[in-house]
Design an enzyme around this catalytic site. Structure first.
Site, PDB file in Angstrom:
ATOM      1  N   TYR A 108     -18.205  36.863  -7.573  1.00 38.92           N
ATOM      2  CA  TYR A 108     -17.649  35.522  -7.379  1.00 38.92           C
ATOM      3  C   TYR A 108     -18.774  34.639  -6.846  1.00 38.92           C
ATOM      4  CZ  TYR A 108     -14.693  31.823  -5.325  1.00 38.92           C
ATOM      5  OH  TYR A 108     -14.128  30.607  -4.982  1.00 38.92           O
ATOM      6  N   ASP A 150     -16.160  35.094 -11.826  1.00 42.70           N
ATOM      7  CA  ASP A 150     -16.204  33.638 -11.781  1.00 42.70           C
ATOM      8  C   ASP A 150     -17.637  33.250 -11.440  1.00 42.70           C
ATOM      9  OD1 ASP A 150     -15.999  30.959 -11.323  1.00 42.70           O
ATOM     10  OD2 ASP A 150     -14.502  31.096  -9.727  1.00 42.70           O
TER      11      ASP A 150
END
Length: 263
Positions: A108, A150
């Site tokens: 992330y 992400d």
């Protein structure tokens, strides 16, 4: 040969949105689910719930109220690693080895704030430095690996709803795109999203909550990614983005990505 179906999803709080993870499981039945932005420390992660869904094996790197990543799996996982690419203790990475020798990395990357200038906005500098630390790691990588998560960067002009209007918006600025490209080149990573959905075909994975109906103006960005080592990319047999999930009840602002690979 062993086949895996792997899902990746920024869920924006695992405890607030278990219902849509359950829907993903009903619809797709992935073998492994990589979650970002779980917003749950390891000791409050809903492990019993995940076990009841069929995911007996967990690799967690959680943080109270912020960030956090986790891998839920139906198959055993080994060598749980947690790299501090943020260099400040934030929980943004967890990596495992799967049966068959495949490494799976779940990351992330920081969003980077609103101002694309490291002097005016330290968060933007932290994002670029995070990517540089990932690049140093990637340069030494010798194993067949899939990295998902992400990335908070839409690298191609066709990865955003308006290249011209977003050139100076964090997530699509030239310096972010260049920094991500250095990371990609460091291991010759194959961008599976664009291998299966070739540019300039439309492909978005995120729509802001500010738009009450994201379908009206479709101002999306491709911020979520699945990349593979070059020797592994040919063994990936499918890759999809589950856009309908953005319209599920109480959705995340991101949608799940799914790949299938044989090793």
């Amino acid at each position: 040969m062993t086949s895996y179906k792997i899902a990746s999803w920024n869920i924006n709080s695992v405890r607030a949105r278990p219902h849509i993870i359950e829907q993903l499981v009903r619809d797709e039945d992935p073998d492994i689910i990589c979650l970002q932005e779980t917003k749950a420390h390891n000791d409050v992660f809903p492990a019993k719930w995940a076990h009841e869904l069929g995911y007996e094996h967990h690799a967690l790197n959680g943080q109270k109220m912020h960030h956090g990543v986790g891998i839920l799996s139906k198959v055993p996982m080994e060598e749980h690693l947690k790299h501090d690419w943020q260099d400040n203790g934030e929980a943004r990475h967890v990596g495992v080895r799967l049966p068959g020798g495949l490494r799976l990395e779940n990351v992330y990357i920081p969003a980077g704030g609103d101002i694309p200038d490291r002097d005016q906005n330290p968060k933007f500098g932290q994002k670029l430095d995070f990517l540089e630390r990932m690049t140093r790691w990637s340069e030494k990588l010798k194993e067949p690996t899939i990295i998902v998560g992400d990335f908070n960067i839409a690298p191609l002009e066709c990865d955003v709803w308006s290249h011209k209007q977003l050139l100076n918006v964090v997530s699509h600025t030239p310096i972010e795109v260049e920094t991500l490209k250095r990371f990609q080149d460091s291991h010759d990573w194959v961008d599976l999203g664009r291998q299966f959905i070739p540019a300039p075909e439309r492909c978005y994975t995120w729509w802001s909550y500010r738009n009450r109906d994201h379908t009206v103006n479709d101002r999306g960005r491709r911020l979520d990614h699945m990349w593979a080592s070059p020797e592994l990319a040919g063994q990936v047999t499918a890759h999809r983005v589950l856009e309908p999930a953005r319209s599920w009840e109480k959705p995340s602002d991101h949608i799940p990505l799914i790949l299938e690979v044989s090793v």
